[in-house]
Enzyme design. Structure first.
Site, mmCIF file in Angstrom:
data_model
loop_
_atom_site.group_PDB
_atom_site.id
_atom_site.type_symbol
_atom_site.label_atom_id
_atom_site.label_comp_id
_atom_site.label_asym_id
_atom_site.label_seq_id
_atom_site.Cartn_x
_atom_site.Cartn_y
_atom_site.Cartn_z
ATOM 1 N N GLY A 35 -9.599 -19.174 -12.549
ATOM 2 C CA GLY A 35 -10.119 -20.454 -12.076
ATOM 3 C C GLY A 35 -11.629 -20.503 -12.035
ATOM 4 O O GLY A 35 -12.311 -19.703 -12.677
ATOM 5 N N HIS A 41 -13.925 -20.758 -20.478
ATOM 6 C CA HIS A 41 -12.470 -20.900 -20.354
ATOM 7 C C HIS A 41 -11.956 -22.008 -21.278
ATOM 8 O O HIS A 41 -10.926 -21.859 -21.939
ATOM 9 C CB HIS A 41 -12.097 -21.275 -18.912
ATOM 10 C CG HIS A 41 -12.450 -20.242 -17.885
ATOM 11 N ND1 HIS A 41 -13.414 -20.448 -16.939
ATOM 12 C CD2 HIS A 41 -11.943 -19.006 -17.641
ATOM 13 C CE1 HIS A 41 -13.502 -19.388 -16.149
ATOM 14 N NE2 HIS A 41 -12.628 -18.497 -16.549
HETATM 15 P P1 AMP Z 1 -11.693 -15.105 -15.711
HETATM 16 O O1 AMP Z 1 -11.326 -16.416 -15.109
HETATM 17 O O2 AMP Z 1 -13.112 -14.706 -15.497
HETATM 18 O O3 AMP Z 1 -10.701 -14.017 -15.379
HETATM 19 O O4 AMP Z 1 -11.567 -15.308 -17.278
HETATM 20 C C1 AMP Z 1 -10.370 -15.785 -17.871
HETATM 21 C C2 AMP Z 1 -10.460 -15.640 -19.353
HETATM 22 O O5 AMP Z 1 -11.552 -16.410 -19.841
HETATM 23 C C3 AMP Z 1 -10.703 -14.193 -19.797
HETATM 24 O O6 AMP Z 1 -9.956 -13.941 -20.983
HETATM 25 C C4 AMP Z 1 -12.180 -14.181 -20.063
HETATM 26 O O7 AMP Z 1 -12.571 -13.211 -21.014
HETATM 27 C C5 AMP Z 1 -12.387 -15.578 -20.614
HETATM 28 N N1 AMP Z 1 -13.786 -15.971 -20.452
HETATM 29 C C6 AMP Z 1 -14.480 -16.064 -19.280
HETATM 30 N N2 AMP Z 1 -15.758 -16.387 -19.529
HETATM 31 C C7 AMP Z 1 -15.871 -16.495 -20.876
HETATM 32 C C8 AMP Z 1 -16.951 -16.790 -21.756
HETATM 33 N N3 AMP Z 1 -18.169 -17.013 -21.312
HETATM 34 N N4 AMP Z 1 -16.692 -16.811 -23.077
HETATM 35 C C9 AMP Z 1 -15.454 -16.552 -23.559
HETATM 36 N N5 AMP Z 1 -14.406 -16.266 -22.784
HETATM 37 C C10 AMP Z 1 -14.608 -16.228 -21.462
#
Ligand code: AMP
Length: 283
Positions: A35, A41
């Site tokens: 989230g 995301h």
């Molecule tokens: P998180 O909510 O931080 O656990 O991220 C969820 C998913 O989104 C994970 O697969 C992350 O690697 C991806 N994600 C988060 N930030 C980025 C970003 N800046 N660029 C690409 N993917 C992202």
């Protein structure tokens, strides 16, 4: 685009939605998140929408992958905004279980991935990748998804997920997606919003200093001089501690020297109370 997105909060309801889709032979994509959504995301959601008939986004701040109680307590939670963003993006289902739905009383299973989860973040966040591997495996099984989307920003996590899916013969394709950055180069992260204004400016130096290091490596300079110089430059910028600044093989994250291709430069460093990670290809 605005869609009618269904929100489900427990596994039985998710199964109900997914079973119908599977009966209709639709290709399903899953985007697991914690989230506090941003454009990083949404880039995963857009990719999933382009490749799948139905897209599920999960939002679950997974307590078992936090090694630090205050990081968990301070993790931003913006459920209403997130749901609006996902509806606008065209996601079909939002899976938002609470902790009891994911870890009911008596829960006692933990998935440990060897190799790729050791070192780097695995060495500094004890138990983190066990928590990630366990929750992602549950999400993949619960959603019966055909494809699952993960960001390269969390490069080690992506390798851990690829490993667990292959090792457990999970019938899913893991798709890695490029890191999305702010205008000044900082990798988008839900944690960035915890950076005070001055630190936010300093944070943008991280990818630029890393890029300088990548250029030096590509020009043939040895990692024995490039990596300590990167560390020092980060510390002089105000980062500290720098947990790691390492060059690894891009395929399995084992150590390599500057001649190996494709390699990856990976960094984790604290700025005040916020831990930042980033990685760049050395191709
Ligand atoms: P998180 O909510 O931080 O656990 O991220 C969820 C998913 O989104 C994970 O697969 C992350 O690697 C991806 N994600 C988060 N930030 C980025 C970003 N800046 N660029 C690409 N993917 C992202």
């Amino acid at each position: 685009m605005t869609s009618s997105m269904v929100t489900v909060r427990n596994v039985a309801d998710l199964r109900g939605v997914v079973d119908q889709w599977r009966a209709d032979r639709l290709v399903i994509g899953l985007v697991p998140t914690m989230g506090a959504l941003h454009d990083g995301h949404l880039s995963l959601v857009r990719r999933a929408l382009a490749e799948c008939d139905r897209v599920i986004v999960s939002i679950f701040v997974n307590p078992t992958q936090f090694d630090n109680a205050s990081d968990l307590a301070l993790y931003p939670r913006t459920a209403d905004d997130d749901a609006a963003m996902l509806r606008g993006a065209g996601a079909h289902a939002l899976f938002m279980p609470d902790v009891d739905a994911m870890y009911p009383a008596g829960f006692a299973t933990r998935i440990h991935v060897g190799g790729v989860s050791e070192g780097l973040c695995g060495a500094h966040r004890l138990g983190h990748f066990d928590g990630v591997a366990t929750v992602v495996t549950k999400l993949l099984i619960q959603s019966r998804t055909d494809r699952a989307y993960f960001g390269e920003r969390d490069f080690q996590q992506l390798q851990v997920v690829r490993r667990v899916a292959a090792d457990l013969d999970l019938p899913v394709t893991i798709v890695g997606c490029p890191t999305v950055r702010e205008g000044d180069g900082l990798a988008m992260s839900s944690r960035n919003r915890r950076l005070p204004v001055e630190d936010r400016k300093k944070a943008a130096r991280l990818p630029h200093l890393m890029q300088d290091a990548v250029e030096a490596l590509k020009n043939g300079e040895g990692s024995a001089s490039v990596l300590p110089r990167l560390r020092t430059a980060l510390e002089q910028t105000g980062f500290g501690p720098v947990e790691y600044a390492e060059l690894r093989r891009a395929d399995d994250l084992t150590r390599c020297d500057e001649t190996y291709r494709p390699a990856r430069l990976l960094v984790a460093a604290w700025l005040g109370h916020v831990r930042l990670i980033d990685n760049l290809p050395v191709a």
